[in-house]
Design an enzyme around this catalytic site. Structure first.
Site, PDB file in Angstrom:
ATOM      1  N   LYS A  73       1.168  -1.422  -0.039  1.00 11.17           N
ATOM      2  CA  LYS A  73      -0.325  -0.124  -0.114  1.00 11.17           C
ATOM      3  C   LYS A  73       0.734   1.221   0.227  1.00 11.17           C
ATOM      4  O   LYS A  73       2.040   0.982   0.369  1.00 11.17           O
ATOM      5  CB  LYS A  73      -0.555  -0.252   1.228  1.00 11.17           C
ATOM      6  N   GLY A 178     -27.152  -0.312   0.415  1.00 15.78           N
ATOM      7  CA  GLY A 178     -26.366   0.656   0.165  1.00 15.78           C
ATOM      8  C   GLY A 178     -27.138  -0.025  -2.072  1.00 15.78           C
ATOM      9  O   GLY A 178     -26.862  -0.773  -2.384  1.00 15.78           O
ATOM     10  N   GLY A 180     -25.354   1.573  -4.263  1.00 14.19           N
ATOM     11  CA  GLY A 180     -24.250   2.214  -5.557  1.00 14.19           C
ATOM     12  C   GLY A 180     -23.190   1.049  -5.523  1.00 14.19           C
ATOM     13  O   GLY A 180     -23.664   0.070  -6.855  1.00 14.19           O
ATOM     14  N   ASN A 181     -21.787   0.419  -6.469  1.00 15.20           N
ATOM     15  CA  ASN A 181     -21.681   0.444  -7.850  1.00 15.20           C
ATOM     16  C   ASN A 181     -21.877  -1.463  -7.554  1.00 15.20           C
ATOM     17  O   ASN A 181     -22.185  -1.779  -7.958  1.00 15.20           O
ATOM     18  CB  ASN A 181     -19.897   0.724  -7.468  1.00 15.20           C
ATOM     19  N   VAL A 182     -21.058  -1.644  -5.721  1.00  9.42           N
ATOM     20  CA  VAL A 182     -21.301  -2.965  -5.389  1.00  9.42           C
ATOM     21  C   VAL A 182     -23.054  -3.483  -5.093  1.00  9.42           C
ATOM     22  O   VAL A 182     -23.198  -4.406  -5.776  1.00  9.42           O
ATOM     23  CB  VAL A 182     -20.553  -3.377  -3.753  1.00  9.42           C
ATOM     24  N   GLY A 183     -23.815  -2.633  -4.538  1.00 13.76           N
ATOM     25  CA  GLY A 183     -24.778  -3.339  -4.376  1.00 13.76           C
ATOM     26  C   GLY A 183     -26.178  -3.200  -5.319  1.00 13.76           C
ATOM     27  O   GLY A 183     -26.783  -4.209  -6.050  1.00 13.76           O
TER      28      GLY A 183
HETATM   29  P1  NAD Z   1     -20.716   3.479  -3.752  1.00  9.85           P
HETATM   30  O1  NAD Z   1     -19.363   5.022  -3.509  1.00  9.85           O
HETATM   31  O2  NAD Z   1     -20.847   3.181  -5.344  1.00  9.85           O
HETATM   32  O3  NAD Z   1     -22.040   3.131  -2.919  1.00  9.85           O
HETATM   33  C1  NAD Z   1     -22.086   3.486  -2.251  1.00  9.85           C
HETATM   34  C2  NAD Z   1     -23.695   3.230  -1.859  1.00  9.85           C
HETATM   35  O4  NAD Z   1     -23.829   3.236  -0.160  1.00  9.85           O
HETATM   36  C3  NAD Z   1     -24.745   4.812  -2.177  1.00  9.85           C
HETATM   37  O5  NAD Z   1     -25.662   3.329  -2.543  1.00  9.85           O
HETATM   38  C4  NAD Z   1     -24.733   5.444  -1.076  1.00  9.85           C
HETATM   39  O6  NAD Z   1     -26.102   6.120  -1.212  1.00  9.85           O
HETATM   40  C5  NAD Z   1     -24.813   4.153  -0.071  1.00  9.85           C
HETATM   41  N1  NAD Z   1     -25.360   4.667   1.535  1.00  9.85           N
HETATM   42  C6  NAD Z   1     -24.549   5.415   1.685  1.00  9.85           C
HETATM   43  N2  NAD Z   1     -24.696   6.044   3.337  1.00  9.85           N
HETATM   44  C7  NAD Z   1     -25.322   5.089   3.617  1.00  9.85           C
HETATM   45  C8  NAD Z   1     -26.136   4.738   5.058  1.00  9.85           C
HETATM   46  N3  NAD Z   1     -25.843   4.842   6.263  1.00  9.85           N
HETATM   47  N4  NAD Z   1     -27.132   3.409   4.433  1.00  9.85           N
HETATM   48  C9  NAD Z   1     -26.961   2.708   3.874  1.00  9.85           C
HETATM   49  N5  NAD Z   1     -26.778   3.461   2.247  1.00  9.85           N
HETATM   50  C10 NAD Z   1     -25.981   3.767   2.236  1.00  9.85           C
HETATM   51  O7  NAD Z   1     -19.618   2.666  -2.947  1.00  9.85           O
HETATM   52  P2  NAD Z   1     -19.477   1.166  -3.402  1.00  9.85           P
HETATM   53  O8  NAD Z   1     -17.961   1.255  -4.357  1.00  9.85           O
HETATM   54  O9  NAD Z   1     -20.180   0.864  -4.021  1.00  9.85           O
HETATM   55  O10 NAD Z   1     -18.798   0.428  -2.533  1.00  9.85           O
HETATM   56  C11 NAD Z   1     -19.828   0.397  -1.335  1.00  9.85           C
HETATM   57  C12 NAD Z   1     -18.938  -0.895   0.002  1.00  9.85           C
HETATM   58  O11 NAD Z   1     -17.360  -1.840  -0.520  1.00  9.85           O
HETATM   59  C13 NAD Z   1     -17.645   0.190   0.670  1.00  9.85           C
HETATM   60  O12 NAD Z   1     -17.155  -0.382   2.229  1.00  9.85           O
HETATM   61  C14 NAD Z   1     -16.168  -0.354  -0.118  1.00  9.85           C
HETATM   62  O13 NAD Z   1     -15.212   0.049   0.358  1.00  9.85           O
HETATM   63  C15 NAD Z   1     -16.637  -1.400  -0.018  1.00  9.85           C
HETATM   64  N6  NAD Z   1     -15.853  -2.180  -1.432  1.00  9.85           N
HETATM   65  C16 NAD Z   1     -16.297  -1.577  -2.497  1.00  9.85           C
HETATM   66  C17 NAD Z   1     -15.372  -1.906  -4.282  1.00  9.85           C
HETATM   67  C18 NAD Z   1     -15.508  -1.754  -4.892  1.00  9.85           C
HETATM   68  O14 NAD Z   1     -14.924  -1.791  -5.775  1.00  9.85           O
HETATM   69  N7  NAD Z   1     -16.451  -0.509  -5.694  1.00  9.85           N
HETATM   70  C19 NAD Z   1     -14.302  -3.380  -3.286  1.00  9.85           C
HETATM   71  C20 NAD Z   1     -14.060  -3.687  -2.108  1.00  9.85           C
HETATM   72  C21 NAD Z   1     -15.150  -2.933  -1.347  1.00  9.85           C
END
Ligand code: NAD
Length: 368
Positions: A73, A178, A180-183
């Protein structure tokens, strides 16, 4: 404090360029399985101690994903908000040049806080090798997270967990924290498998609809109005209620500490796939395990992103990425559950033991 042990860190390189104001470091934890993989975070208060902990986490994550990568890192000490794009670009250029003695041979970079595609393009160009980092723009062979690798992997982990507990995904009820990207991708693939998504939350609230929520319509709602709560049907509940929704499967994909000692009693899910990082402490995971809940831990269930990075590193395509995420997450999640069943240990402990064993074996081979 950085604690040195049998695994590492192997190297800590601090770099500085007075003219541009660049100051930063890379912590290369362990390279027995391959060059250390891990992103760069640009923060005014980033420390070597913090970066070391993240580097160690990457050692286990890459080993558990069964990638030929070690853990690393990097940190750049700067306040991204106070920099012009030109100043930021210059700092990234100097940082990349400073890291040339170890990158890409012993360190392969990626974006982290305040670093994204444009910075990775600058980083790779200043280094002179496309292998210096992943997360590059498509034009440079990048495989962006927007393709859905992590959400796809989180869905696959849920699928392996469901098969293990003889729960059919067809018709199974699901709650997704959530959108976002993952959900979004986890929901899409679970719906395709025939699951019934009864609740989805975002930062504005939780949408609950017993009859099931339609992915395409929810996506349209989110894009048009900015939130899942404007779906037009179902009930809108507070964000935190997603943890206690009456659904067989819970996918976490937003915040850390979603489930705490205070609300653990409300959890009704029988299976949790952790897409987000640290959605609960290990202690809370144990409380749920004692109640019979199967938890697919974060560093297994959200490894799709790092697997995608590896496919980018070897110059692979989007199709190859989906293939490798499927193969690796399925195989590793199964191995973890078999180990857990045999040893009586939790899936998390089992995954850690597998990762540690893989790193130890690689270290042994390197010595021979
Ligand atoms: P993102 O920013 O694309 O989406 C996050 C989502 O969470 C949004 O829809 C937002 O409105 C929602 N949110 C925020 N606060 C909230 C709450 N209190 N209750 C419910 N929903 C809420 O983020 P992402 O990339 O989808 O990442 C989500 C999680 O997954 C993070 O913890 C991130 O560290 C982890 N993660 C992501 C990746 C990746 O490739 N994107 C990889 C490993 C881990």
């Amino acid at each position: 404090m950085v604690s040195f042990d049998e695994f590492g860190p192997e190297k800590i390189l601090e770099v500085h360029d007075h003219a541009s104001g660049m100051r930063g470091f890379v912590v290369i934890d362990n390279t027995a399985r391959g060059p250390g993989k891990g992103g760069i975070r640009m923060m005014p208060n980033v420390t070597i101690d913090e970066v070391f902990k993240l580097a160690r986490t990457m050692t286990w994550k890459c080993a558990m994903a069964d990638l030929p990568f070690g853990g690393a890192k990097a940190g750049i000490v700067a306040d991204a908000k106070k920099l012009t794009p030109a100043q930021k670009g210059r700092i990234v250029t100097e940082f990349s040049k400073g890291l040339k003695p170890v990158c890409p041979g012993l360190y392969v970079s990626a974006p982290d806080m305040n670093m994204a595609e444009p910075e990775m393009e600058i980083f790779a160009r200043a280094n002179g090798s496309n292998n210096a980092c992943t997360g590059k723009p498509k034009s440079m062979g990048g495989l962006p997270h927007e393709l859905g690798s992590t959400g796809y992997g989180t869905y696959l982990a849920a699928k392996v967990g469901a098969e293990h507990m003889k729960l059919s995904l067809k018709g199974a009820t699901v709650a997704i924290e959530g959108f976002g990207n993952v959900g979004t991708f986890a929901m899409k693939f679970l719906e395709e498998e025939g699951a019934k998504i009864v609740a989805v939350s975002d930062s504005k609230g939780t949408l609950y609809m017993k009859e099931g929520i339609d992915y395409a319509k929810l996506m349209e709602t989110k894009q048009k109005t900015g939130s899942v709560v404007n779906y037009g049907r179902g009930n809108v509940l507070p964000c935190a209620d997603i943890a206690g929704i009456d659904a067989e499967i819970l996918v976490t994909a937003a915040i850390p500490d979603l489930i705490t000692k205070a609300n653990v009693g409300k959890v009704k899910a029988r299976l949790i796939s952790e897409g987000s990082n640290i959605p609960m402490t290990v202690e809370v995971e144990e409380m749920l395990r004692k109640k019979g809940v199967l938890i697919m831990p974060d560093f297994v269930a959200n490894a799709g992103g790092v697997i995608s990075s590896y496919v980018e590193y070897i110059g692979g395509t989007e199709e190859q990425m989906f293939g490798m995420v499927k193969e690796k997450i399925t195989k590793n999640a199964k191995e973890m559950l078999e180990h857990s069943q045999k040893s009586g240990k939790s899936p998390r402990e089992s995954a850690m033991e597998i990762a540690v064993k893989r790193v130890r074996e690689a270290m042994k081979k390197r010595k021979q």
